[in-house]
Design a protein around this motif. Structure first.
Motif, PDB file in Angstrom:
ATOM      1  N   THR A   1      95.582  -1.106   4.456  1.00 44.06           N
ATOM      2  CA  THR A   1      95.029  -0.652   5.729  1.00 44.06           C
ATOM      3  C   THR A   1      95.889  -1.129   6.900  1.00 44.06           C
ATOM      4  OG1 THR A   1      92.808  -0.745   4.766  1.00 44.06           O
ATOM      5  CG2 THR A   1      92.950  -0.647   7.160  1.00 44.06           C
ATOM      6  N   LEU A   2      96.353  -2.384   6.829  1.00 40.70           N
ATOM      7  CA  LEU A   2      97.225  -2.893   7.893  1.00 40.70           C
ATOM      8  C   LEU A   2      98.544  -2.129   7.932  1.00 40.70           C
ATOM      9  CD1 LEU A   2      97.886  -4.909  10.118  1.00 40.70           C
ATOM     10  CD2 LEU A   2      98.652  -6.510   8.343  1.00 40.70           C
ATOM     11  N   LEU A   3      99.119  -1.855   6.760  1.00 43.84           N
ATOM     12  CA  LEU A   3     100.372  -1.089   6.714  1.00 43.84           C
ATOM     13  C   LEU A   3     100.176   0.311   7.286  1.00 43.84           C
ATOM     14  CD1 LEU A   3     101.775  -2.133   3.196  1.00 43.84           C
ATOM     15  CD2 LEU A   3     102.641  -2.827   5.443  1.00 43.84           C
ATOM     16  N   ALA A   4      99.010   0.903   7.032  1.00 43.58           N
ATOM     17  CA  ALA A   4      98.734   2.232   7.586  1.00 43.58           C
ATOM     18  C   ALA A   4      98.675   2.189   9.110  1.00 43.58           C
ATOM     19  CB  ALA A   4      97.425   2.772   7.007  1.00 43.58           C
ATOM     20  N   ARG A   5      98.071   1.126   9.668  1.00 46.33           N
ATOM     21  CA  ARG A   5      98.007   0.996  11.135  1.00 46.33           C
ATOM     22  C   ARG A   5      99.419   0.822  11.716  1.00 46.33           C
ATOM     23  NH1 ARG A   5      92.935   0.680  12.905  1.00 46.33           N
ATOM     24  NH2 ARG A   5      91.283   0.004  11.472  1.00 46.33           N
ATOM     25  N   LEU A   6     100.252   0.036  11.020  1.00 44.68           N
ATOM     26  CA  LEU A   6     101.621  -0.137  11.494  1.00 44.68           C
ATOM     27  C   LEU A   6     102.401   1.175  11.410  1.00 44.68           C
ATOM     28  CD1 LEU A   6     102.528  -3.600   9.870  1.00 44.68           C
ATOM     29  CD2 LEU A   6     101.887  -3.130  12.248  1.00 44.68           C
ATOM     30  N   ALA A   7     102.141   1.970  10.382  1.00 41.21           N
ATOM     31  CA  ALA A   7     102.807   3.264  10.256  1.00 41.21           C
ATOM     32  C   ALA A   7     102.378   4.201  11.379  1.00 41.21           C
ATOM     33  CB  ALA A   7     102.505   3.877   8.892  1.00 41.21           C
ATOM     34  N   ASP A   8     101.079   4.178  11.712  1.00 39.85           N
ATOM     35  CA  ASP A   8     100.578   5.031  12.802  1.00 39.85           C
ATOM     36  C   ASP A   8     101.235   4.668  14.135  1.00 39.85           C
ATOM     37  OD1 ASP A   8      98.983   6.333  11.007  1.00 39.85           O
ATOM     38  OD2 ASP A   8      97.186   5.144  11.455  1.00 39.85           O
ATOM     39  N   ARG A   9     101.637   3.412  14.291  1.00 38.27           N
ATOM     40  CA  ARG A   9     102.237   2.962  15.549  1.00 38.27           C
ATOM     41  C   ARG A   9     103.772   2.968  15.480  1.00 38.27           C
ATOM     42  NH1 ARG A   9      97.935  -2.048  16.631  1.00 38.27           N
ATOM     43  NH2 ARG A   9      96.078  -0.731  16.473  1.00 38.27           N
ATOM     44  N   SER A  10     104.309   3.651  14.431  1.00 36.85           N
ATOM     45  CA  SER A  10     105.765   3.841  14.285  1.00 36.85           C
ATOM     46  C   SER A  10     106.514   2.528  14.176  1.00 36.85           C
ATOM     47  CB  SER A  10     106.324   4.667  15.454  1.00 36.85           C
ATOM     48  OG  SER A  10     105.693   5.933  15.515  1.00 36.85           O
ATOM     49  N   CYS A  11     105.943   1.610  13.445  1.00 34.23           N
ATOM     50  CA  CYS A  11     106.632   0.342  13.191  1.00 34.23           C
ATOM     51  C   CYS A  11     107.845   0.607  12.294  1.00 34.23           C
ATOM     52  CB  CYS A  11     105.682  -0.651  12.513  1.00 34.23           C
ATOM     53  SG  CYS A  11     106.445  -2.218  12.061  1.00 34.23           S
ATOM     54  N   SER A  12     108.997   0.082  12.660  1.00 32.71           N
ATOM     55  CA  SER A  12     110.217   0.321  11.890  1.00 32.71           C
ATOM     56  C   SER A  12     110.279  -0.616  10.686  1.00 32.71           C
ATOM     57  CB  SER A  12     111.449   0.120  12.762  1.00 32.71           C
ATOM     58  OG  SER A  12     111.581  -1.253  13.108  1.00 32.71           O
ATOM     59  N   LEU A  13     111.028  -0.185   9.688  1.00 33.89           N
ATOM     60  CA  LEU A  13     111.232  -1.026   8.509  1.00 33.89           C
ATOM     61  C   LEU A  13     111.967  -2.312   8.874  1.00 33.89           C
ATOM     62  CD1 LEU A  13     112.235   1.638   5.832  1.00 33.89           C
ATOM     63  CD2 LEU A  13     110.048   0.467   6.054  1.00 33.89           C
ATOM     64  N   ASP A  14     112.842  -2.210   9.844  1.00 33.40           N
ATOM     65  CA  ASP A  14     113.584  -3.388  10.280  1.00 33.40           C
ATOM     66  C   ASP A  14     112.635  -4.471  10.799  1.00 33.40           C
ATOM     67  OD1 ASP A  14     115.870  -4.957  11.129  1.00 33.40           O
ATOM     68  OD2 ASP A  14     115.317  -4.343  13.159  1.00 33.40           O
ATOM     69  N   PHE A  15     111.680  -4.064  11.630  1.00 34.21           N
ATOM     70  CA  PHE A  15     110.753  -5.039  12.198  1.00 34.21           C
ATOM     71  C   PHE A  15     109.795  -5.570  11.131  1.00 34.21           C
ATOM     72  CE2 PHE A  15     106.844  -6.151  14.610  1.00 34.21           C
ATOM     73  CZ  PHE A  15     107.382  -7.218  15.327  1.00 34.21           C
ATOM     74  N   LEU A  16     109.375  -4.697  10.206  1.00 28.98           N
ATOM     75  CA  LEU A  16     108.503  -5.158   9.126  1.00 28.98           C
ATOM     76  C   LEU A  16     109.230  -6.196   8.277  1.00 28.98           C
ATOM     77  CD1 LEU A  16     105.952  -5.011   7.381  1.00 28.98           C
ATOM     78  CD2 LEU A  16     106.970  -3.059   6.185  1.00 28.98           C
ATOM     79  N   LEU A  17     110.499  -5.948   7.933  1.00 28.68           N
ATOM     80  CA  LEU A  17     111.262  -6.912   7.151  1.00 28.68           C
ATOM     81  C   LEU A  17     111.425  -8.223   7.924  1.00 28.68           C
ATOM     82  CD1 LEU A  17     112.908  -7.520   4.603  1.00 28.68           C
ATOM     83  CD2 LEU A  17     114.901  -6.562   5.761  1.00 28.68           C
ATOM     84  N   HIS A  18     111.663  -8.118   9.233  1.00 29.61           N
ATOM     85  CA  HIS A  18     111.778  -9.319  10.073  1.00 29.61           C
ATOM     86  C   HIS A  18     110.505 -10.157  10.001  1.00 29.61           C
ATOM     87  CE1 HIS A  18     112.172 -11.846  13.634  1.00 29.61           C
ATOM     88  NE2 HIS A  18     111.058 -11.306  14.111  1.00 29.61           N
ATOM     89  N   CYS A  19     109.368  -9.512  10.062  1.00 30.15           N
ATOM     90  CA  CYS A  19     108.089 -10.238  10.038  1.00 30.15           C
ATOM     91  C   CYS A  19     107.826 -10.851   8.666  1.00 30.15           C
ATOM     92  CB  CYS A  19     106.955  -9.294  10.437  1.00 30.15           C
ATOM     93  SG  CYS A  19     107.047  -8.744  12.161  1.00 30.15           S
TER      94      CYS A  19
END
Length: 821
Positions: free
Chosen positions: A67-85
């Protein structure tokens, strides 16, 4: 690092599911990720949103992480930032998985091809790839990066082409820290018609009129009684034929690229040359001069001298040039060594749950299995074993060892070395594994010595880096002074072992060199020394990986030594039966459906724990215009890729190592299904055969289903998923030969490539079960036709990509595509 412009939403469902499972925990999971992403306001979650994620646990299929990943996808979170986190919160497993997944998104769609050119012409090499936006290209000639204007574009243009441009080219496609290499392309120059005076038309050393010599025989000195092995090879089209000459006299019995004389005498001294020819061309090899020295000293009687003696060691000079300390009797001629039996366990781990996936073990285990079987080894080969399965497999292997037996253990996969002990990593080892999650090789060796084996060979194709997570010093049992141990490490201490991708499969560097030498009739250590020398001569592997050999072998024992066992050896028969019953393929079945269609099910083994089932239509009524039989409803214990089941070719079914040569009824199509991980099968293998057919006067498809039970095939009979007692008894200790009941319905004990082939036939004595003919037979999967009792060959087994490659010309031209174990 370049920015990953792709959004989290671009990840596939399978990737998101895997990530969400990694994040569904309390210590380092979705809540910590929500805190990490909040450093950018647009990704900060409100309390209600966090509560909504938390409530997902109340649903059976709910996942807070998803569910959290879906919210991040809806807000156009980049793979780069996800990997950083993920790295910020120190979730190494998820970060590594995301990185490897992103690397798989880069696919080369157009590979550069080999080119022939003339001086002054134009050469264009093309490499194109698909993947995330912003891919970059780098071209290399050998190790040298090309820095001209086209060196960082998909098309490398050499214009005008010069002799200096000749060589091997490769393209590196990368996106940030993620990259992939193309295949190598060889650019070579051919002479133009009518070369100018003073210019040679032979631009390649060793080539004569289109025939290129790639290996020359070498001069050497050997002792009487030793074996002589000379080899030369060449490339040409049509293929090359060979003819060996000794002192310019034809050796009519030697017509292959290798010359082998098992026991040389003084009559074999002199000069050897090989003539290589085809319909259009002819070339001669270099001259190899063979000097025959005095006989080797293989055995002597010694006077024991205490270590505390302060007297100088006395020595006597015997015949010839040999100095022998306190020799009482002169040496006999040449002693031939024998094995009472030869058994091998080969384990290849590829699909790790929490670590980098490997590619090479499947091909390495397959090829080494075939080579060992040629030398009469009883081989069992297993892919992808967890901790319990590895322990059980090793225990079963140890049961096969006895006095005088040659035992060989090969492992390809992840590994490490701490404090002089080597550890093999199972596929289920956690991210921060320690010795308790792995198998200690030295402990296995200690248990092998208890069996009074004639030869212990351990080949470890894995990394030997220090494991910083493991600070425990394992104390294996004390090794005995047996002088029969050989350790072959694929790499040095604190170094990595590599694999290289070639077409559809990969090969480890170690096996790529070992397979050329392993069947040589030489002392094991001599053979491995030559493998190390071959690796050292390869420029690209130099400085990356070097074979390390440790041995205390005092006798000239070879893997090619023949088996010599007592006529009534109960332990030998027990060993044969013990593994024979565990490598039985199901008998071919004929199913008669109510509509009149007759379907045949056949079975072949790719490995000892991987089986291929094929279905074909034998008979159908004329009123049925089309029909096919598909397999479904397999138990959850085994591993089946549903997308690759019921395929028309073996390649589509996922089998890279078996190809379809010819079927008994080639005009009738077959469907193939590949079943993996048979070692995890806890009950009999059951599935459903679903027949789909259509009548000529009907549009609707009709289905009929029949359940099928085929028992426990191949290695599943051993129940490797079950724990073993701490000290299992030897195969020779208390076996009753009557206790082995081979099912009558199982008429094929052999397997496609790796199962030990010991057909159990009624009316034969147990001592004749181990047939040299069967152990040296071709690598042929067997199936049994329903009208016959004798197994009939279905398909021939060979390494598909390697059948198209001249191994002797394998110079690792694509060695930049490294993956470490």
């Amino acid at each position: 690092m370049e920015e990953w412009n792709m959004s989290v939403g671009s990840l596939g469902e399978q990737v998101l599911d895997r990530l969400s499972k990694m994040l569904d925990n309390t210590t380092c999971g979705w809540r910590q990720l929500a805190t990490a992403v909040s450093e950018q306001p647009q990704f900060r979650c409100s309390e209600s949103e966090l509560t909504s994620c938390s409530l997902q646990v109340l649903s059976t299929a709910g996942s807070p992480g998803r569910t959290l990943l879906a919210r991040l996808a809806d807000r156009s979170c980049s793979l780069d930032f996800l990997l950083h986190c993920l790295r910020k919160m120190d979730h190494q497993e998820a970060a590594q998985y995301l990185t490897s997944t992103f690397a798989e998104l880069i696919q080369i769609t157009v590979q550069p091809q080999a080119q022939q050119a003339t001086v002054g012409g134009r050469v264009v090499l093309t490499c194109r790839a698909s993947g995330p936006p912003g891919l970059s290209y780098q071209w290399f000639r050998g190790k040298e990066e090309i820095l001209d204007e086209t060196g960082n574009t998909p098309e490398l243009v050499l214009r005008p082409s010069l002799p200096a441009h000749q060589g091997h080219y490769i393209c590196r496609v990368h996106h940030g820290e993620t990259f992939i290499f193309s295949q190598w392309a060889h650019v070579r120059f051919v002479p133009t018609a009518g070369p100018s005076p003073g210019c040679s038309s032979n631009l390649f050393p060793g080539s004569v009129s289109g025939l290129r010599v790639i290996r020359q025989p070498l001069s050497r000195t050997v002792s009487e009684g030793d074996s002589l092995f000379l080899e030369c090879s060449a490339e040409a089209n049509p293929p090359v034929q060979y003819e060996w000459y000794h002192n310019m006299v034809p050796m009519t019995q030697h017509k292959t690229h290798s010359l082998k004389i098992p026991c040389v005498t003084t009559a074999h001294r002199g000069q050897y040359r090989c003539k290589m020819f085809n319909l259009y061309h002819e070339a001669w090899s270099d001259t190899a001069t063979i000097i025959i020295g005095p006989s080797s000293i293989t055995e002597a009687s010694w006077v024991e001298v205490g270590r505390d003696s302060r007297e100088g060691h006395r020595s006597t000079r015997g015949p010839g040039i040999h100095q022998i300390q306190q020799m009482v009797n002169p040496p006999p001629a040449v002693k031939h060594f024998y094995a009472t039996d030869k058994v091998a366990l080969l384990i290849g781990n590829m699909n790790y749950l929490y670590h980098t996936q490997l590619c090479a073990p499947i091909a390495d285990v397959h090829e080494l299995t075939n080579l060992l079987r040629q030398m009469d080894f009883k081989v069992v080969s297993l892919l992808d074993l967890n901790w319990q399965e590895m322990h059980s497999a090793v225990t079963e292997f140890l049961l096969l060892l006895d006095k005088g037996v040659y035992g060989l253990l090969y492992f390809a996969g992840h590994g490490y070395e701490n404090y002089g002990n080597s550890f093999m990593v199972p596929i289920d080892a956690p991210a921060s594994y320690t010795s308790e999650h792995c198998l200690c090789v030295q402990n296995i060796l200690t248990r092998m010595q208890e069996k009074q084996t004639g030869l212990n060979v351990l080949l470890l194709d894995m990394c030997r880096k220090r494991n910083l997570n493991d600070d425990v010093i394992v104390q294996p049992g004390l090794l005995k002074v047996t002088a029969n141990i050989v350790f072959g490490y694929a790499t040095c201490v604190d170094a990595e072992a590599y694999e290289v991708q070639r077409e559809d499969v990969a090969n480890g560097i170690f096996i790529s060199f070992l397979k050329r030498r392993v069947c040589e009739d030489e002392k094991v250590t001599v053979m491995l020394d030559r493998v190390g020398e071959d690796m050292g001569r390869c420029e690209i592997t130099r400085g990356r990986q070097a074979l390390e050999l440790r041995s205390n072998l005092s006798e000239r024992r070879s893997l090619t030594d023949q088996i010599q066992t007592a006529e009534c050896s109960a332990s030998h028969s027990a060993r044969n039966l013990q593994w024979a019953v565990a490598h039985v393929l199901p008998k071919s079945l004929c199913l008669q459906f109510d509509c009149g269609v007759k379907v045949q099910l056949g079975f072949a083994a790719e490995f000892s724990n991987i089986m291929v089932i094929y279905t074909r239509i034998l008979e159908k009524p004329q009123e049925i215009v089309s029909c096919c039989a598909q397999l479904t409803d397999f138990p959850e214990d085994v591993d089946i890729d549903l997308k690759k089941s019921n395929q028309e070719t073996l390649l589509e079914a996922g089998s890279l190592l078996l190809i379809k040569e010819n079927l008994p009824s080639p005009e009738v199509p077959s469907l193939y299904t590949r079943i993996r991980c048979l070692q995890r099968l806890r009950r009999e293998l059951t599935f459903t055969t679903c027949l789909h057919y259509t009548y000529s006067n009907m549009d609707d498809e009709v289905q009929e289903r029949k359940p099928v039970t085929v028992g426990k095939p191949l290695v599943s009979k051993l129940n490797l998923h079950e724990p073993r007692p701490p000290h299992a008894r030897s195969a020779s200790s208390s076996f009753s030969l009557d206790s082995f009941n081979i099912p009558e319905s199982s008429s094929s004990v052999g397997s496609a490539s790796n199962a030990w082939s010991y057909p159990a036939q009624s009316g034969r004595e147990s001592s004749t079960i181990d047939s040299p003919t069967s152990s040296r037979s071709a690598n042929i999967p067997e199936e049994t036709d329903c009208e016959f009792d004798v197994p009939q060959p279905l398909v021939a087994s060979k390494s598909l990509p390697h059948s198209q490659i001249n191994d002797t010309n394998y110079k690792f031209s694509d060695m930049y595509n490294f993956h470490s174990h």
